[in-house]
Design an enzyme around this catalytic site. Structure first.
Site, short mmCIF file in Angstrom:
data_model
loop_
_atom_site.label_atom_id
_atom_site.label_comp_id
_atom_site.label_asym_id
_atom_site.label_seq_id
_atom_site.Cartn_x
_atom_site.Cartn_y
_atom_site.Cartn_z
N HIS A 1 0.94 -1.10 -0.04
CA HIS A 1 0.03 -0.02 -0.01
C HIS A 1 0.61 1.34 -0.02
CE1 HIS A 1 1.06 -0.59 4.14
NE2 HIS A 1 0.93 0.79 4.31
N ASP B 1 0.63 5.07 2.04
CA ASP B 1 -0.13 5.24 3.18
C ASP B 1 -1.27 6.25 3.08
OD1 ASP B 1 1.16 3.74 4.96
OD2 ASP B 1 2.88 5.06 5.41
N HIS C 1 4.74 0.30 0.07
CA HIS C 1 5.45 -0.82 1.18
C HIS C 1 4.52 -1.73 1.67
CE1 HIS C 1 3.62 2.63 3.34
NE2 HIS C 1 3.62 1.60 4.49
N ARG D 1 6.08 5.76 15.16
CA ARG D 1 5.78 6.26 13.73
C ARG D 1 5.29 7.77 13.63
NH1 ARG D 1 1.12 6.11 10.18
NH2 ARG D 1 1.48 5.01 8.31
O1 LIG Z 1 5.51 -1.65 10.52
C1 LIG Z 1 5.98 -1.47 9.38
O2 LIG Z 1 6.86 -2.13 8.87
C2 LIG Z 1 5.19 -0.60 8.53
C3 LIG Z 1 3.72 -0.21 8.97
C4 LIG Z 1 3.12 0.43 7.97
O3 LIG Z 1 2.43 0.25 6.98
C5 LIG Z 1 3.20 2.07 8.11
O4 LIG Z 1 3.72 2.40 9.15
O5 LIG Z 1 2.88 2.70 7.37
FE LIG Z 2 1.96 1.87 5.76
#
Ligand SMILES: O=C(O)CCC(=O)C(=O)O
Ligand SMILES: [Fe+2]
Length: 310
Positions: free
Chosen positions: A105, A107, A259, A277
């Site tokens: 996807h 984000d 990703h 994040r």
């Molecule tokens: O935890 C991850 O490796 C990525 C998760 C994800 O899709 C994001 O943080 O946008």
């Molecule tokens: Fe993501």
């Protein structure tokens, strides 16, 4: 100390060393990092020692940050800009963010204002796995034939959060109320090919996790084309897969990358993966989906002409 840039794969990603992100960057350092980000799409800074304030200060240089209104539960206390993801325990319960991002996807493409940049600061990682793979969507576009490029440039596609809820082999979604989710996140439409506002390059903007159909095509035509594009876009030659170490700071450009957080580790509380994040808000680039418009190419063409004239 001078900045060093080491590409991590043929297609995407570079490691940056020789810079301490805990300190404010001077203009030359910032310019170098920013240019490396536009070029390599994903940057990895190993061994950074950052407080939440320092991570936020660095993230903010890229633009206004999201405050994670969608699910405040996983905000880092005192820092609404930082959202915690992973299989860590919170108040004695396993975090519901343990399976964030299990399909390819970009984000928030299921909204009209998708995320520009996403950043993960690794706080805990299992001994093996917990990797993220990234794919270069400029490359995905550039390697298509001119015939298909020409066709895709005039198409729009539906992105739908609910598409996430179909299980994969290694992961079953745990969302209790899909209809509430659909209300909160109605399907949206984005162009299939997006022009990056800063590099001017074209990038493919459909993903297996979020894109459900192509406007103007029948369901079968669209399904066949999307299946091809999903496979094409994420072929290994276009990717880099990052295996984290604690204190890695990683961020990427959602306008030209997809990703996936791989389910490649044991998900129990003895094996935690924990990321801080943050995300930088993007421009409005989509509109709400009006069901019924999917087989009306004329309407689509009209809308495009109107948009170009505006
Ligand atoms: O935890 C991850 O490796 C990525 C998760 C994800 O899709 C994001 O943080 O946008
Ligand atoms: Fe993501």
């Amino acid at each position: 100390m001078s900045i060093r840039i080491r590409p991590l794969s043929f297609a995407i990603g570079a490691e940056i060393t020789g810079v301490d992100l805990a300190k404010p960057l001077d203009d030359a350092q910032w310019a170098e990092i920013y240019a490396a980000w536009l070029k390599h799409i994903v940057l990895v800074f190993p061994g950074q020692k950052l407080t939440p304030e320092q991570q936020i200060a660095f993230g903010r240089r890229f633009g206004p940050l999201d405050d994670h209104w969608e699910d405040p539960t996983y905000r880092l206390p005192g820092f609404p800009e930082i959202y915690q993801i992973g299989n860590f325990m919170l108040d004695g319960k396993m975090s519901k963010t343990k399976d964030t991002g299990r399909k390819w996807h970009s984000d928030h493409s299921y909204t009209t204002r998708p995320t520009l940049l996403s950043m993960l600061y690794c706080r805990k990682i299992p001994p093996v796995g917990g990797t993220t793979a990234f794919a270069n969507m400029y490359m995905a576009y550039d390697t298509l034939t001119d015939t298909l490029k020409g066709m895709l440039e005039n198409l729009e596609a539906v992105h739908d959060m609910l598409n996430y809820l179909t299980p994969t082999l290694l992961w079953k979604p745990t969302v209790k109320d899909p209809s509430a989710m659909a209300k909160k996140f109605p399907a949206v439409v984005h162009p299939v090919v997006r022009t990056h506002p800063e590099t001017g390059r074209k990038a493919l903007y459909v993903s297996e996790g979020q894109t459900t159909r192509i406007l103007g095509l029948s369901e079968e035509e669209g399904r066949g084309l999307l299946q091809f594009l999903f496979k094409h876009a994420t072929q290994l030659e276009f990717t880099y897969r990052h295996a984290y170490q604690v204190d890695d700071l990683v961020f990427w450009d959602n306008r030209c990358a997809q990703h996936i957080a791989l389910a490649d580790y044991v998900h129990n509380s003895d094996n935690p993966r924990h990321m801080y994040r943050l995300t930088v808000l993007g421009e409005k680039s989509g509109r709400l989906y009006e069901p019924g418009t999917e087989t009306q190419p004329e309407q689509q063409a009209e809308r495009r002409t109107a948009k170009q004239a505006a």
